[in-house]
Design a protein around this motif. Structure first.
Motif, PDB file in Angstrom:
ATOM      1  N   LEU A  51      12.195   8.577  -1.559  1.00  0.00           N
ATOM      2  CA  LEU A  51      10.912   8.667  -1.356  1.00  0.00           C
ATOM      3  C   LEU A  51      10.299   9.270  -1.159  1.00  0.00           C
ATOM      4  N   ASN A  52      10.304  10.936  -2.107  1.00  0.00           N
ATOM      5  CA  ASN A  52       9.029  11.326  -2.527  1.00  0.00           C
ATOM      6  C   ASN A  52       8.242  10.493  -3.552  1.00  0.00           C
ATOM      7  N   GLU A  53       8.457   9.346  -4.053  1.00  0.00           N
ATOM      8  CA  GLU A  53       8.343   9.275  -5.638  1.00  0.00           C
ATOM      9  C   GLU A  53       7.122   7.705  -4.329  1.00  0.00           C
ATOM     10  N   ILE A  54       7.001   7.691  -3.557  1.00  0.00           N
ATOM     11  CA  ILE A  54       6.182   5.867  -2.877  1.00  0.00           C
ATOM     12  C   ILE A  54       5.603   6.852  -2.655  1.00  0.00           C
ATOM     13  N   SER A  55       4.752   5.568  -3.026  1.00  0.00           N
ATOM     14  CA  SER A  55       3.205   6.057  -2.586  1.00  0.00           C
ATOM     15  C   SER A  55       2.092   4.599  -2.912  1.00  0.00           C
ATOM     16  N   ASP A  56       1.033   4.909  -2.178  1.00  0.00           N
ATOM     17  CA  ASP A  56       0.472   3.251  -2.202  1.00  0.00           C
ATOM     18  C   ASP A  56       0.079   3.022  -3.713  1.00  0.00           C
ATOM     19  N   LYS A  57      -0.795   1.621  -4.185  1.00  0.00           N
ATOM     20  CA  LYS A  57      -1.952   1.490  -5.241  1.00  0.00           C
ATOM     21  C   LYS A  57      -2.914   1.657  -5.504  1.00  0.00           C
ATOM     22  N   ASP A  58      -2.689   2.013  -6.661  1.00  0.00           N
ATOM     23  CA  ASP A  58      -4.226   3.143  -7.484  1.00  0.00           C
ATOM     24  C   ASP A  58      -5.077   2.109  -7.250  1.00  0.00           C
ATOM     25  N   GLY A  59      -6.239   2.629  -6.395  1.00  0.00           N
ATOM     26  CA  GLY A  59      -7.144   2.080  -5.619  1.00  0.00           C
ATOM     27  C   GLY A  59      -7.144   1.663  -4.613  1.00  0.00           C
TER      28      GLY A  59
END
Length: 154
Positions: free
Chosen positions: A3-11
């Motif tokens: 869960l702590n590795e989920i992030s939006d796509k770059d840009g």
């Protein structure tokens, strides 16, 4: 993946423009608001204000009537759209075509208050439709091709 590795796509997420941060930022001094006065301040709502004169939306009389509460919102499907469904093998003309059938083959996205068939082209296939409504040209076209339309409520 955790869960702590989920992030939006770059840009995909842009930071908001920082206003009033000097001439070099391109949006300094007046911060894109022009110059002085009420409209340069925050929280302004003077749309429709005519400087003390009676506004136009109050000078003109009220007209018309909107029966929006009882208004029906139909899915409008053209004969050419049904023909494409037959051409691509999605619709079976031997069985009655209902709103559920059209939803299943993704011709309509959701069933609102029913389906209304519109004309605009000639029907080549024999359609047996169970729909909420039909235009006169669509009805004539389907009957000329040997099909039938049954009007059902809702």
């Amino acid at each position: 993946m955790k869960l702590n590795e989920i992030s939006d796509k770059d840009g995909s997420v842009r930071s908001s423009q920082r206003l009033g941060r000097g001439i070099g930022s391109g949006c300094g001094k007046t911060a894109g608001r022009g110059v002085k006065g009420q409209k340069s301040r925050s929280g302004v709502s003077i749309n429709g204000f005519e400087g003390g004169q009676m506004p136009i939306y109050r000078r003109l009389p009220k007209r018309g009537f909107s029966n929006a509460f009882f208004k029906k919102d139909y899915n409008e499907v053209s004969i050419s759209c049904l023909e494409k469904g037959v051409q691509f093998g999605k619709l079976d003309v031997t069985k009655p075509i209902t709103a559920q059938t059209l939803l299943k083959v993704r011709i309509i996205r959701r069933i609102r208050d029913g389906v209304r068939i519109l004309g605009g082209s000639e029907a080549q296939s024999k359609f047996y439709l169970e729909v909420s409504g039909s235009s006169k040209s669509a009805l004539d076209s389907i009957k000329k091709a040997g099909g039938a339309v049954k009007i059902v409520e809702g």
